[in-house]
Design an enzyme around this catalytic site. Structure first.
Site, PDB file in Angstrom:
ATOM      1  N   ASP A  57      -6.727  -3.715  -1.481  1.00 40.38           N
ATOM      2  CA  ASP A  57      -4.857  -2.973  -1.034  1.00 40.38           C
ATOM      3  C   ASP A  57      -4.290  -4.373  -0.168  1.00 40.38           C
ATOM      4  OD1 ASP A  57      -3.561  -2.461   1.748  1.00 40.38           O
ATOM      5  OD2 ASP A  57      -4.353  -0.344   0.693  1.00 40.38           O
ATOM      6  N   SER A 112       1.188  -0.825   0.108  1.00 42.57           N
ATOM      7  CA  SER A 112       0.347   0.199  -0.126  1.00 42.57           C
ATOM      8  C   SER A 112       1.004   1.632  -0.066  1.00 42.57           C
ATOM      9  CB  SER A 112      -1.030   0.082   1.176  1.00 42.57           C
ATOM     10  OG  SER A 112      -1.941   1.091   1.366  1.00 42.57           O
TER      11      SER A 112
END
Length: 406
Positions: free
Chosen positions: A178, A37
């Site tokens: 994510d 991320s």
């Protein structure tokens, strides 16, 4: 080979820029970087060796640089400024969120396209990998730069950052999520490439972190003891604070400084620490005994060593088997926090203690103090009101500062 792994955590990622600043100052070079991320995004800029760009972005970041949301919403929520006049702005933002099935992350995508240079990343002799999750295939994807199709690095970096609150986007016909949902700290990606020593910069955010117990692997963790704020707190004030925190925490770990919330360049022998702890006068020990609701019948030296010092360990969240030196450091930090002393400085224990006493004596706290009765059960207070008890402890110690000698 020395590797670096950067944890995911949204807005907390500013902390990693402070760590990078310290790495540069200390002359550390990494042969490989992995991340998830925001850790992947920061890692890409590190591979590019583009510190100035990364620092500039985080130092001046605003929420609308990441998603299509009104900055005023952030200001109102963070400053408790909601009222009957402006609450309609919040409801309007919620309405847009529901209607669009998530916040629009095109500003983040634009930012990544403007700052990530695929050519530099591909041509770098440093290894780079990151994590995302394919919702379409229901499987994780740990991908290295050489495995990414030409022209797609920016897209895959964006895929690693698809938080559930963002509008869903497709990449090569697939939906991604994510990477924190699979592995928010991909140290194993470096180990699988032959790395035996890794520095891991943690953000302590939500997400799955794989346990690493590989033979011959040394991991040096850098992590905050102070709050980094929320993963969506993309405000300048918070980011600038986190950059400083990341810098000082990294210096502390790599230079062997002492302290948790402050930074000390000196150490304290166990003999000196115990001498300090045992040096409180009768008045102080009795006051602390009443504060903690301890039995007044015990001899004062036993009351201090068997009851009060263990209470300090609990209140300051220290390890049960911590040293006397760590207890003294914790107390000095408690007194400094009580007086709101700037943490972003490298102190000596004696210097910080003197600064705390001086600040206390100049403030109205010392002059206007009134002993506050604590009526609740002490064990209950230890669980729900540690901060309050620490404040009362600091007040007692500072009020009797003639005994505070290092």
């Amino acid at each position: 080979m020395l590797g670096l792994t950067l944890e995911g955590g949204g807005a907390k990622g500013a902390y990693q820029i402070g760590a990078w600043q310290a790495f540069r100052q200390l002359g550390l070079e990494f042969q490989g970087i992995t991340g998830t991320s925001v850790g992947a995004l920061n890692g890409a800029l590190m591979i590019q060796e583009d510190f100035d760009t990364a620092y500039g972005i985080w130092h001046d970041i605003t929420p609308h640089m990441v998603m299509d949301v009104d900055d005023r919403i952030y200001e109102m929520l963070s400053g408790n400024q909601l009222n009957n006049i402006n609450i309609h702005l919040l409801f309007e933002e919620i309405r847009k969120f529901i209607k669009g099935f998530g916040f629009d992350a095109r500003p983040l995508e634009k930012l990544i396209k403007e700052t990530v240079n695929e050519e530099k990343i591909v041509q770098s002799n440093k290894e780079f990998g990151f994590v995302t999750v394919s919702l379409t295939d229901f499987k994780p994807l740990e991908i290295y730069k050489e495995e990414i199709p030409a022209g797609k690095i920016v897209d895959y970096l964006m895929a690693s950052s698809y938080l559930p609150i963002f509008k869903s986007r497709k990449l090569d016909g697939k939906k991604f999520l994510d990477g924190s949902f699979y592995n928010n700290l991909p140290i194993d990606m470096l180990y699988n490439k032959g790395y035996k020593k890794v520095i891991a910069v943690r953000l302590l955010s939500r997400g799955r972190v794989k346990k690493i117990q590989e033979e011959g692997l040394e991991v040096i963790y850098i992590q905050p003891y102070r709050d980094l704020g929320g993963v969506m707190d993309f405000t300048k004030k918070r980011a600038q604070y986190n950059i400083k925190l990341g810098y000082f925490d990294t210096i502390k770990v790599l230079k062997g400084l002492k302290g948790r919330k402050y930074y000390f360049k000196d150490d304290l022998t166990e003999e000196d620490a115990l001498k300090l702890l045992a040096g409180w006068g009768e008045k102080v020990v009795k006051e602390l005994g009443r504060l903690y609701h301890l039995p007044p019948t015990k001899p004062l030296n036993r009351l201090l060593l068997e009851e009060i010092i263990p209470k300090w360990v609990l209140l300051m969240d220290l390890e049960e088997n911590c040293s006397y030196g760590e207890i003294v450091i914790g107390l000095v930090e408690t007194l400094a926090e009580y007086n709101a002393i700037n943490p972003f400085h490298i102190y000596t224990l004696k210097g910080l203690l003197r600064k705390s006493i001086s600040t206390y004596c100049k403030s109205k706290k010392g002059k206007e103090h009134k002993q506050k009765g604590i009526l609740l059960n002490a064990d209950f207070l230890l669980k729900i009101n540690k901060e309050k008890l620490l404040e009362e402890t600091a007040e007692i110690l500072l009020r009797n500062h003639e005994n505070l000698l290092l």
